[in-house]
Motif scaffolding. Structure first.
Motif, PDB file in Angstrom:
ATOM      1  N   THR A  62      21.259 -20.680 -10.566  1.00  0.00           N
ATOM      2  CA  THR A  62      20.714 -19.710 -11.337  1.00  0.00           C
ATOM      3  C   THR A  62      19.833 -20.405 -12.503  1.00  0.00           C
ATOM      4  O   THR A  62      20.303 -21.600 -12.976  1.00  0.00           O
ATOM      5  CB  THR A  62      21.711 -18.826 -12.078  1.00  0.00           C
ATOM      6  N   GLY A  63      18.801 -19.706 -12.968  1.00  0.00           N
ATOM      7  CA  GLY A  63      18.187 -20.341 -14.087  1.00  0.00           C
ATOM      8  C   GLY A  63      18.665 -19.910 -15.465  1.00  0.00           C
ATOM      9  O   GLY A  63      19.768 -19.593 -15.603  1.00  0.00           O
ATOM     10  N   SER A  64      17.765 -20.127 -16.377  1.00  0.00           N
ATOM     11  CA  SER A  64      18.352 -20.156 -17.672  1.00  0.00           C
ATOM     12  C   SER A  64      17.672 -18.851 -18.216  1.00  0.00           C
ATOM     13  O   SER A  64      16.545 -18.281 -18.132  1.00  0.00           O
ATOM     14  CB  SER A  64      17.756 -20.976 -18.654  1.00  0.00           C
ATOM     15  N   PRO A  65      18.509 -17.839 -18.895  1.00  0.00           N
ATOM     16  CA  PRO A  65      20.032 -17.889 -19.395  1.00  0.00           C
ATOM     17  C   PRO A  65      20.932 -17.788 -17.972  1.00  0.00           C
ATOM     18  O   PRO A  65      20.540 -16.865 -17.285  1.00  0.00           O
ATOM     19  CB  PRO A  65      20.138 -16.904 -20.320  1.00  0.00           C
ATOM     20  N   ASP A  66      21.895 -18.558 -17.755  1.00  0.00           N
ATOM     21  CA  ASP A  66      22.674 -18.599 -16.570  1.00  0.00           C
ATOM     22  C   ASP A  66      23.786 -17.563 -16.645  1.00  0.00           C
ATOM     23  O   ASP A  66      24.964 -17.985 -16.707  1.00  0.00           O
ATOM     24  CB  ASP A  66      23.188 -20.158 -16.351  1.00  0.00           C
ATOM     25  N   VAL A  67      23.543 -16.384 -17.063  1.00  0.00           N
ATOM     26  CA  VAL A  67      24.362 -15.288 -17.223  1.00  0.00           C
ATOM     27  C   VAL A  67      24.283 -14.233 -16.182  1.00  0.00           C
ATOM     28  O   VAL A  67      23.218 -14.090 -15.602  1.00  0.00           O
ATOM     29  CB  VAL A  67      24.308 -14.720 -18.790  1.00  0.00           C
ATOM     30  N   VAL A  68      25.258 -13.387 -15.959  1.00  0.00           N
ATOM     31  CA  VAL A  68      25.042 -12.192 -15.303  1.00  0.00           C
ATOM     32  C   VAL A  68      24.195 -11.155 -16.073  1.00  0.00           C
ATOM     33  O   VAL A  68      24.440 -10.869 -17.178  1.00  0.00           O
ATOM     34  CB  VAL A  68      26.256 -11.475 -14.909  1.00  0.00           C
ATOM     35  N   PHE A  69      23.333 -10.473 -15.503  1.00  0.00           N
ATOM     36  CA  PHE A  69      22.434  -9.330 -16.015  1.00  0.00           C
ATOM     37  C   PHE A  69      23.292  -7.913 -15.521  1.00  0.00           C
ATOM     38  O   PHE A  69      23.314  -7.963 -14.607  1.00  0.00           O
ATOM     39  CB  PHE A  69      20.951  -9.685 -15.609  1.00  0.00           C
ATOM     40  N   GLN A  70      23.111  -7.095 -16.307  1.00  0.00           N
ATOM     41  CA  GLN A  70      23.367  -5.746 -16.144  1.00  0.00           C
ATOM     42  C   GLN A  70      22.118  -4.985 -15.499  1.00  0.00           C
ATOM     43  O   GLN A  70      21.313  -4.815 -16.038  1.00  0.00           O
ATOM     44  CB  GLN A  70      23.992  -4.830 -17.206  1.00  0.00           C
ATOM     45  N   GLY A  71      22.371  -4.766 -14.148  1.00  0.00           N
ATOM     46  CA  GLY A  71      21.204  -4.223 -13.227  1.00  0.00           C
ATOM     47  C   GLY A  71      21.136  -2.900 -13.289  1.00  0.00           C
ATOM     48  O   GLY A  71      20.079  -2.582 -13.039  1.00  0.00           O
ATOM     49  N   GLY A  72      22.169  -2.130 -14.019  1.00  0.00           N
ATOM     50  CA  GLY A  72      22.161  -0.803 -14.283  1.00  0.00           C
ATOM     51  C   GLY A  72      23.323  -0.121 -14.381  1.00  0.00           C
ATOM     52  O   GLY A  72      24.153  -0.697 -14.411  1.00  0.00           O
ATOM     53  N   PRO A  73      23.263   1.130 -14.413  1.00  0.00           N
ATOM     54  CA  PRO A  73      24.620   1.787 -14.823  1.00  0.00           C
ATOM     55  C   PRO A  73      25.509   2.163 -13.696  1.00  0.00           C
ATOM     56  O   PRO A  73      26.639   2.643 -13.757  1.00  0.00           O
ATOM     57  CB  PRO A  73      24.283   3.259 -15.582  1.00  0.00           C
ATOM     58  N   VAL A  74      24.840   2.104 -12.511  1.00  0.00           N
ATOM     59  CA  VAL A  74      25.819   2.376 -11.088  1.00  0.00           C
ATOM     60  C   VAL A  74      26.256   0.970 -10.609  1.00  0.00           C
ATOM     61  O   VAL A  74      25.958  -0.087 -10.727  1.00  0.00           O
ATOM     62  CB  VAL A  74      24.690   2.811 -10.140  1.00  0.00           C
ATOM     63  N   SER A  75      27.685   1.271 -10.065  1.00  0.00           N
ATOM     64  CA  SER A  75      28.496   0.266  -9.492  1.00  0.00           C
ATOM     65  C   SER A  75      28.456  -1.098 -10.310  1.00  0.00           C
ATOM     66  O   SER A  75      28.014  -2.140  -9.595  1.00  0.00           O
ATOM     67  CB  SER A  75      27.851   0.120  -8.032  1.00  0.00           C
ATOM     68  N   LEU A  76      29.252  -1.054 -11.478  1.00  0.00           N
ATOM     69  CA  LEU A  76      28.952  -2.331 -12.474  1.00  0.00           C
ATOM     70  C   LEU A  76      29.850  -3.336 -11.782  1.00  0.00           C
ATOM     71  O   LEU A  76      29.847  -4.333 -12.142  1.00  0.00           O
ATOM     72  CB  LEU A  76      29.259  -1.919 -13.786  1.00  0.00           C
ATOM     73  N   ASP A  77      30.862  -3.239 -10.977  1.00  0.00           N
ATOM     74  CA  ASP A  77      31.638  -4.195 -10.147  1.00  0.00           C
ATOM     75  C   ASP A  77      31.119  -4.614  -8.932  1.00  0.00           C
ATOM     76  O   ASP A  77      31.790  -5.528  -8.471  1.00  0.00           O
ATOM     77  CB  ASP A  77      32.829  -3.265  -9.900  1.00  0.00           C
ATOM     78  N   ALA A  78      29.897  -4.178  -8.661  1.00  0.00           N
ATOM     79  CA  ALA A  78      29.285  -4.758  -7.641  1.00  0.00           C
ATOM     80  C   ALA A  78      27.995  -5.824  -7.922  1.00  0.00           C
ATOM     81  O   ALA A  78      27.366  -5.562  -8.909  1.00  0.00           O
ATOM     82  CB  ALA A  78      28.664  -3.792  -6.592  1.00  0.00           C
ATOM     83  N   ALA A  79      27.894  -7.127  -7.286  1.00  0.00           N
ATOM     84  CA  ALA A  79      26.914  -8.167  -7.627  1.00  0.00           C
ATOM     85  C   ALA A  79      25.585  -7.992  -6.535  1.00  0.00           C
ATOM     86  O   ALA A  79      26.027  -7.800  -5.482  1.00  0.00           O
ATOM     87  CB  ALA A  79      27.656  -9.305  -7.863  1.00  0.00           C
ATOM     88  N   LEU A  80      24.498  -8.234  -7.120  1.00  0.00           N
ATOM     89  CA  LEU A  80      23.275  -8.251  -6.295  1.00  0.00           C
ATOM     90  C   LEU A  80      22.850  -9.539  -6.843  1.00  0.00           C
ATOM     91  O   LEU A  80      22.697  -9.814  -7.909  1.00  0.00           O
ATOM     92  CB  LEU A  80      22.418  -7.084  -6.659  1.00  0.00           C
ATOM     93  N   GLY A  81      22.106 -10.477  -5.918  1.00  0.00           N
ATOM     94  CA  GLY A  81      21.410 -11.629  -6.133  1.00  0.00           C
ATOM     95  C   GLY A  81      20.009 -11.232  -5.822  1.00  0.00           C
ATOM     96  O   GLY A  81      19.542 -10.953  -4.809  1.00  0.00           O
TER      97      GLY A  81
END
Length: 201
Positions: A62-81
């Motif tokens: 992952t690039g900088s910033p190397d943090v997780v982004f909040q992709g939206g309000p739905v399914s916050l426990d699921a990760a998308l790359g």
């Protein structure tokens, strides 16, 4: 049913009048849009959570910033790359003879638009390491039911603009709303100067 013109791969930029706090000043990359609805990720909501804390094997890609982004309000426990693969558009193919999408030549990556695509986070990171230009990890996504996005567009809640590969990997994501508007032509570029608090105008 009315035919929906797909906006997949485009950006939704929240208009200053959009009141929903989930999407205030949001820049959303649409990953899918058809008659069944729409799905996208918010590109400018970094969280304090490091990628290494939740998906350690992918952290070095992952690039900088190397943090997780909040992709939206739905399914916050699921990760998308979401990743940019340089030259990925040329290697993704078009449609096969049966009319279906051809498999990407890059294993573990599915082209969405141009060089932008989705990463299979269950695949070994080593499979993609040599191919990836940039990678962002998103918790959750933004979703719209059939016709919902079209209604919001008709109400003037969003501006639809072209995406650029650099939008996914912006090193200063908090400034992406103004940056994307600033590069537009004509009247739309003026909204980049819109004050955070309209009462100050």
């Amino acid at each position: 049913m009315t035919e929906v013109s797909s906006l997949t791969g485009r950006l939704l930029v929240a208009s200053p009048s959009l009141a929903d706090p989930n999407f205030a000043r949001a820049v959303v990359l649409l990953l899918d849009h058809d008659g069944d609805g729409a799905l996208g990720v918010v590109l400018n909501r970094p969280t304090p959570v490091g990628v290494a804390d939740v998906l350690e094997p992918w952290a070095r890609l992952t690039g900088s910033p190397d943090v997780v982004f909040q992709g939206g309000p739905v399914s916050l426990d699921a990760a998308l790359g979401v990743a940019v693969v340089p030259g990925g558009a040329d290697r993704a193919g078009g449609t096969d003879r049966a009319g279906g999408a051809e498999e990407s030549a890059v294993l573990g990556w599915r082209r969405i638009h141009g060089a932008i695509g989705l990463v299979d986070l269950d695949a070994p990171p080593e499979l993609l390491a040599a191919e990836l230009g940039t990678l962002r990890i998103f918790a959750g996504y933004a979703g719209w039911a059939p016709g919902q996005l079209e209604e919001e567009l008709a109400e003037g809640a969003w501006y639809v603009v072209e995406s650029e590969p650099g939008d996914v990997s912006s090193p200063a994501p908090e400034g992406l709303w103004r940056e994307v508007l600033r590069r537009q032509r004509g009247e739309l570029a003026m909204f980049a100067t819109y004050p955070d608090d309209a009462g100050l105008n």
